[in-house]
Design an enzyme around this catalytic site. Structure first.
Site, mmCIF file in Angstrom:
data_model
loop_
_atom_site.group_PDB
_atom_site.id
_atom_site.type_symbol
_atom_site.label_atom_id
_atom_site.label_comp_id
_atom_site.label_asym_id
_atom_site.label_seq_id
_atom_site.Cartn_x
_atom_site.Cartn_y
_atom_site.Cartn_z
ATOM 1 N N LYS A 23 6.175 44.871 13.297
ATOM 2 C CA LYS A 23 7.655 43.968 13.523
ATOM 3 C C LYS A 23 8.561 43.563 12.165
ATOM 4 C CE LYS A 23 6.692 43.084 18.517
ATOM 5 N NZ LYS A 23 6.721 42.336 19.231
ATOM 6 N N GLU A 75 17.269 43.238 21.075
ATOM 7 C CA GLU A 75 17.022 42.473 21.885
ATOM 8 C C GLU A 75 18.531 41.917 22.533
ATOM 9 O OE1 GLU A 75 13.840 40.563 22.526
ATOM 10 O OE2 GLU A 75 13.932 40.577 25.174
ATOM 11 N N GLU A 87 3.198 42.421 30.634
ATOM 12 C CA GLU A 87 3.988 41.729 29.691
ATOM 13 C C GLU A 87 4.688 41.916 29.688
ATOM 14 O OE1 GLU A 87 2.275 41.916 25.774
ATOM 15 O OE2 GLU A 87 3.543 41.838 24.732
ATOM 16 N N GLU A 123 0.455 43.799 15.257
ATOM 17 C CA GLU A 123 1.924 44.542 16.254
ATOM 18 C C GLU A 123 3.051 43.511 15.722
ATOM 19 O OE1 GLU A 123 2.241 44.052 20.474
ATOM 20 O OE2 GLU A 123 3.649 42.890 20.470
ATOM 21 N N LYS A 147 1.707 33.907 30.256
ATOM 22 C CA LYS A 147 2.200 34.579 28.905
ATOM 23 C C LYS A 147 2.604 33.606 27.655
ATOM 24 C CE LYS A 147 5.052 38.052 27.004
ATOM 25 N NZ LYS A 147 5.812 38.549 27.048
HETATM 26 C C1 LIG Z 1 8.772 38.449 19.383
HETATM 27 C C2 LIG Z 1 9.094 39.553 18.701
HETATM 28 O O1 LIG Z 1 10.146 40.374 19.484
HETATM 29 C C3 LIG Z 1 9.699 40.335 20.983
HETATM 30 C C4 LIG Z 1 8.486 40.504 21.411
HETATM 31 C C5 LIG Z 1 7.740 42.159 22.121
HETATM 32 C C6 LIG Z 1 6.501 42.428 22.171
HETATM 33 O O2 LIG Z 1 5.728 40.997 22.343
HETATM 34 O O3 LIG Z 1 5.396 43.563 22.744
HETATM 35 C C7 LIG Z 1 8.746 43.217 21.934
HETATM 36 C C8 LIG Z 1 9.934 42.502 21.694
HETATM 37 C C9 LIG Z 1 10.527 41.056 21.772
HETATM 38 O O4 LIG Z 1 10.957 40.786 22.885
HETATM 39 C C10 LIG Z 1 9.704 39.239 17.301
HETATM 40 O O5 LIG Z 1 10.138 40.768 17.127
HETATM 41 O O6 LIG Z 1 9.120 38.508 16.556
#
Ligand SMILES: C=C(O[C@@H]1C=C(C(=O)O)C=C[C@H]1O)C(=O)O
Length: 409
Positions: free
Chosen positions: A389, A205, A249, A385, A150
């Site tokens: 975010k 988180e 994941e 994604e 990963k």
């Molecule tokens: C890396 C990030 O988030 C992280 C990655 C995630 C994912 O890949 O699903 C989800 C939440 C966080 O642990 C970010 O917000 O930049």
């Protein structure tokens, strides 16, 4: 935590001043979680040996000792970068207020409204969308080779707007939209030719919280965009919970957190299946973890440093993933994906993963977002994604992603 002031009775002191726009966030430090709401004021004079020591635990010990000598509450607040040997922003505020839940409810009335939508002059994503897709393809090739299982790849977005950004209004916009998140603001000095500013955000988180003999963590990984339509949102949650790729994941992060905390604990368990947590524009798979500590109790900071970087922001195996991130991302993560929070001389404390954040300096903001790559990930979906975010901060800045002026990210 026993030694903090609650709504301070001192004449002329307003514990909420940095949140109400009456004191400069650049001279304050804020950490608001469902467990503790800490507002520190007066951080002006704190650059020193602690800033340059490559060991964050030594930096914190140095600051706690200096606080004891100065007669301040022995509480260190601030942020440690993704590379913990880099420049951290840790301070002992001259005045520290711990806001009770009742005070906080009243305080919300005093917060200023969101910022007026700024006029966007320039936006610069790094890497650009094609570069990010290529980085994900490269990451997938390393996963196919067996080199990694990963990898979390991030990108940054530099924005320039016509007028100076008011960080207080951005923070209060985050507070209103994300009341269940870990909200923070940490001052940034002028550096590398850039003016002073703040690092702020709303992280969903929890890296680790220690309160007495108990430890809590809440790894997230595996995500889907939220929908404004409740029926569609419910379908998406079902899809996320049923997605083998997302469960795979997520499992890396949840297992790593439990296995890292296990030696510190008398008892700790990994729940059999993850739940979900909604974080504004995005929904994550979430595993809440609780442990009973083994004596002598480790400090919140020791456990945070042992956990970091979890596979939610680094990857598996850790060292290979961190090396691949340095090679493939092409920008310095700085404080993004590090940890932000507080700790005290008794070892209690709370550290969030520094996500959904921005560095704000004058009329510029630098935003960050990443996504976890595993076997089965698709470059286009990971790019989307990260865009989802980024919306958390874009919306708080008044730059909704749906506007025609939105940056080309
Ligand atoms: C890396 C990030 O988030 C992280 C990655 C995630 C994912 O890949 O699903 C989800 C939440 C966080 O642990 C970010 O917000 O930049």
């Amino acid at each position: 935590m026993t030694h903090l002031l609650t709504m301070a009775p001192l004449a002329g002191h307003d514990p909420l001043a940095p949140l109400a726009g009456a004191a400069d966030l650049a001279d304050s430090v804020v950490f608001l979680s469902p467990s503790e709401r800490l507002v520190g004021q007066g951080i002006g004079d704190q650059a020193g040996p602690a800033e340059t020591d490559p060991d964050p635990a030594r930096r914190v010990a140095h600051l706690l000792e200096a606080a004891r000598r100065a007669g301040r509450a022995p509480v260190v607040m601030g942020a440690i970068p993704f590379d913990p040997s880099g420049r951290s922003r840790l301070v002992v505020p001259r005045r520290l207020d711990r806001l009770s839940p009742a005070c906080w409810q009243a305080a919300l009335q005093r917060l200023p409204g969101p910022p007026a939508p700024p006029r966007l002059l320039r936006s610069h994503p790094r890497p650009d969308p094609d570069g990010y897709r290529r980085a994900v393809e490269n990451g997938l090739a390393r996963i196919a080779d067996g080199e990694l299982a990963k990898l979390v790849l991030a990108r940054s977005l530099d924005l320039e707007v016509a007028d100076p950004i008011d960080p207080c209004r951005v923070l209060t916009a985050l507070i209103r939209r994300h009341p269940g998140s870990l909200l923070y603001s940490v001052p940034l000095p002028a550096e590398d030719g850039r003016e002073a500013g703040v690092f702020l955000g709303a992280s969903p988180e929890l890296l680790v919280r220690k309160a007495g003999g108990r430890v809590f963590a809440n790894p997230l990984a595996g995500s889907i965009a939220a929908s404004p339509d409740p029926a569609e949102n419910a379908r998406r949650i079902e899809r996320l919970l049923a997605s083998g790729k997302d469960r795979h994941e997520h499992a890396f992060a949840a297992h790593a957190v439990v296995e890292t905390l296990r030696p510190f604990c008398r008892t700790i368990e990994l729940p059999a299946t993850p739940g979900v947590v909604a974080a504004g524009p995005i929904i994550h798979l979430s595993t809440p973890i609780v442990g009973e500590l083994r004596a002598p109790w480790a400090s919140a900071l020791d456990m945070a440093l042992a956990l970091h970087p979890t596979p939610a922001v680094g990857g598996t195996p850790t060292a290979g993933a961190v090396a691949a991130i340095a090679e493939l991302e092409g920008f310095d993560r700085g404080l993004y994906a590090g940890m932000v929070g507080w700790c005290d001389a008794a070892g209690d404390g709370e550290w969030a993963v520094s996500l959904r954040c921005a560095e704000i300096r004058g009329n510029r903001a630098r935003l960050f977002a990443g996504a976890g790559i595993v076997d089965g990930s698709r470059p286009e979906a990971e790019l989307e994604e990260t865009a989802t975010k980024l919306k958390t901060m874009l919306t708080a800045l008044g730059l909704s992603a749906a506007e025609p002026t939105a940056p080309g990210f």
